[in-house]
Write an enzyme that holds these catalytic residues in place. Sequence first.
Site, PDB file in Angstrom:
ATOM      1  N   ARG A 246     -74.784  20.264  30.483  1.00  0.00           N
ATOM      2  CA  ARG A 246     -76.005  20.087  29.698  1.00  0.00           C
ATOM      3  C   ARG A 246     -77.191  20.773  30.365  1.00  0.00           C
ATOM      4  O   ARG A 246     -77.726  21.740  29.847  1.00  0.00           O
ATOM      5  CB  ARG A 246     -76.304  18.596  29.507  1.00  0.00           C
ATOM      6  CG  ARG A 246     -77.557  18.314  28.669  1.00  0.00           C
ATOM      7  CD  ARG A 246     -77.735  16.813  28.464  1.00  0.00           C
ATOM      8  NE  ARG A 246     -78.933  16.508  27.713  1.00  0.00           N
ATOM      9  CZ  ARG A 246     -80.130  16.269  28.267  1.00  0.00           C
ATOM     10  NH1 ARG A 246     -80.281  16.307  29.595  1.00  0.00           N
ATOM     11  NH2 ARG A 246     -81.187  15.986  27.516  1.00  0.00           N
TER      12      ARG A 246
ATOM     13  N   HIS B   9     -84.226  22.375  29.729  1.00  0.00           N
ATOM     14  CA  HIS B   9     -82.808  22.753  29.853  1.00  0.00           C
ATOM     15  C   HIS B   9     -82.625  24.214  30.246  1.00  0.00           C
ATOM     16  O   HIS B   9     -81.809  24.927  29.677  1.00  0.00           O
ATOM     17  CB  HIS B   9     -82.044  22.450  28.559  1.00  0.00           C
ATOM     18  CG  HIS B   9     -82.087  21.027  28.137  1.00  0.00           C
ATOM     19  ND1 HIS B   9     -81.249  20.506  27.176  1.00  0.00           N
ATOM     20  CD2 HIS B   9     -82.866  19.984  28.531  1.00  0.00           C
ATOM     21  CE1 HIS B   9     -81.515  19.225  26.987  1.00  0.00           C
ATOM     22  NE2 HIS B   9     -82.501  18.899  27.816  1.00  0.00           N
TER      23      HIS B   9
ATOM     24  N   TYR C  22     -66.571  20.477  31.347  1.00  0.00           N
ATOM     25  CA  TYR C  22     -67.149  19.192  31.717  1.00  0.00           C
ATOM     26  C   TYR C  22     -67.658  18.377  30.525  1.00  0.00           C
ATOM     27  O   TYR C  22     -68.323  17.367  30.706  1.00  0.00           O
ATOM     28  CB  TYR C  22     -68.203  19.410  32.810  1.00  0.00           C
ATOM     29  CG  TYR C  22     -67.501  19.790  34.087  1.00  0.00           C
ATOM     30  CD1 TYR C  22     -67.161  18.846  35.028  1.00  0.00           C
ATOM     31  CD2 TYR C  22     -67.060  21.099  34.287  1.00  0.00           C
ATOM     32  CE1 TYR C  22     -66.429  19.180  36.154  1.00  0.00           C
ATOM     33  CE2 TYR C  22     -66.330  21.452  35.415  1.00  0.00           C
ATOM     34  CZ  TYR C  22     -66.013  20.480  36.343  1.00  0.00           C
ATOM     35  OH  TYR C  22     -65.265  20.814  37.455  1.00  0.00           O
TER      36      TYR C  22
ATOM     37  N   GLU D  56     -74.784  12.912  35.947  1.00  0.00           N
ATOM     38  CA  GLU D  56     -73.463  13.157  36.505  1.00  0.00           C
ATOM     39  C   GLU D  56     -73.548  13.894  37.839  1.00  0.00           C
ATOM     40  O   GLU D  56     -74.370  14.795  38.004  1.00  0.00           O
ATOM     41  CB  GLU D  56     -72.627  14.045  35.578  1.00  0.00           C
ATOM     42  CG  GLU D  56     -72.472  13.547  34.166  1.00  0.00           C
ATOM     43  CD  GLU D  56     -71.716  14.551  33.291  1.00  0.00           C
ATOM     44  OE1 GLU D  56     -71.727  14.359  32.062  1.00  0.00           O
ATOM     45  OE2 GLU D  56     -71.138  15.516  33.832  1.00  0.00           O
TER      46      GLU D  56
ATOM     47  N   GLY E   2     -78.138  13.947  32.318  1.00  0.00           N
ATOM     48  CA  GLY E   2     -77.674  13.442  31.036  1.00  0.00           C
ATOM     49  C   GLY E   2     -78.812  13.404  30.041  1.00  0.00           C
ATOM     50  O   GLY E   2     -79.969  13.711  30.366  1.00  0.00           O
TER      51      GLY E   2
END
Length: 559
Positions: free
Chosen positions: A408, A346, A443, A433, A427
């Site tokens: 995310r 991430h 979002y 997305e 996701g």
Amino acid sequence: MLSHSARLAVFTVCTVLAGIITAGESSVSAAAADTQPPTAPTGLAASDLSCSAVTLSWSAAVDDTGVAFYDLYHDGQALGSTVAEVRTITLGVVAGARWGFYVNARDAAGNVSQASNTVSVTPPFCSEDDAAPSVPTGLSARAVGTAVTLQWTAATDDVAVTGYDVLRDGAEVGSLSGSAASPPDTTFTDVGLAIDTDYAYAVVARDAQGNISKPSDPAQVRTGSSCAAVCGITQVATERDLPWGLTQLPDGTLLYGQRDLFTIQAMASDGTDKHSIGTVPDAAGTDGEGGVLGLAISPTFATDNWLYVYHTTATDNRIVRFQYDGTLRTESREILVTGIPRNKYHNGGRLRFGPDGKLYAAAGDGQDPDQAQDLDNLGGKVLRLNPDGSVPPDNPFPGSFVWSYGHRNPQGLAFDSHGRLWEQEFGNNVMDETNLVVKGGNYGWPACEGTIGDACGTPGFVAPVQTYPVAAASCSGIAIVRDVLYIACLRGTRLYRAVIDGDRLTEIQQYYVGTYGRLRTVEPTVDGNLWLTTSTRGDKDSIPQNSNEKIFKITLGDG
């Protein structure tokens, strides 16, 4: 004991068998003044591995106010959390699938540690299966220009059909994967074929233990006299490290980053004269997906020679720029943005200059979902800055780089002909997305994953334009050429093509499904085509040169 279910890497359900676990537990705010994260948990180990379960245990992390929870992950996907006192837990697994488990510590104020060591396990099968699936039937082939679309009737198996291999004139050209819970697709599009040429196709089915059916009856087809969309693909280079960020100079020279070596390579557009231009100072890995990530050149590169780099350090992710005149002038480095959260996964990382001359950056949530909603934190955001690193005065939040939030792990940014920003986002375990990013937009993460979540209808949340099941997506880079969006997918091992029609995506097609493995980056070429890179090995660690990647050029039609 509480039960918890989460869709996993093989798109099936994981059930906790022992221990206390909660999913999506919100951080306790009583200790909000605490900003010091815990140390990383240590000593993660796996035991009692069976075909359906594994036990994980780890040593306690340390925190100035005390650890409150441990968050469990596999390969970047959240499984749930234990309370601090529980450091041994048994999880459900799926036989034959590789799992990369790790743990983060979290305190009562929501501060999240760096990740523990990773433990990789591959559960054995519960019983030997030597029965092949039935033969796929009803194969048909339809040519539109130089693309051929195949369809067939699903095969059956005593356990489950988990994939199909597509054969063209006897050679494999694609592979579709699935599971018992999410059966593989029964359609495939083959592209880049010769005009006015006859081809013969067949399909074989396979199960989880490698049993393969006999080939289907063949389907004969003849291509048309022209190409309208994706016309051909040519491999121009190989790479032992992971090519992540990629950009092309006005003179045609291609620059790309080696994620785990922390260097930047240059080569001619035909793949010749490949050489290193230098190493990015202070770059560091994360034993996951950090390192040298996005690259971009200044819109006025011909006169100012600025090369922009998004990279991980030992403490954060940051955006820097260097002068480039054939080599990376490290003495010219300017550090523009610091403090973007980093973690094992991430980290975000994509850079893109907009038609407004501003630099946009995709920043991940650093595996701390609450940061995505915190406007005082750069994690889980799309950032916007002036080329010199200052904050544009027309940004939505005064004095802040934040352009949009509630993301995310965004890794794709591209602008269409109307100057609108499109963003691609991972996701957790249900939906990826594609978003149309608006100034100041929220979002929804972590309240929403795609359109899933009780709070998704909350006023002010911006819904995605398109969602995709993570098993068919987990997409990273995007590019727009002539208002057609191209999306490179990792776990989905495919390239999506979608026509931008107002604020919608239409005529969505899938190419190269399983043909080249995991696809990371897609970028426009200076002559209106596409660059495409793979990310098939070593992309979940920080070990240099343990990959075997390819860089392709895709030729596009006018359609």
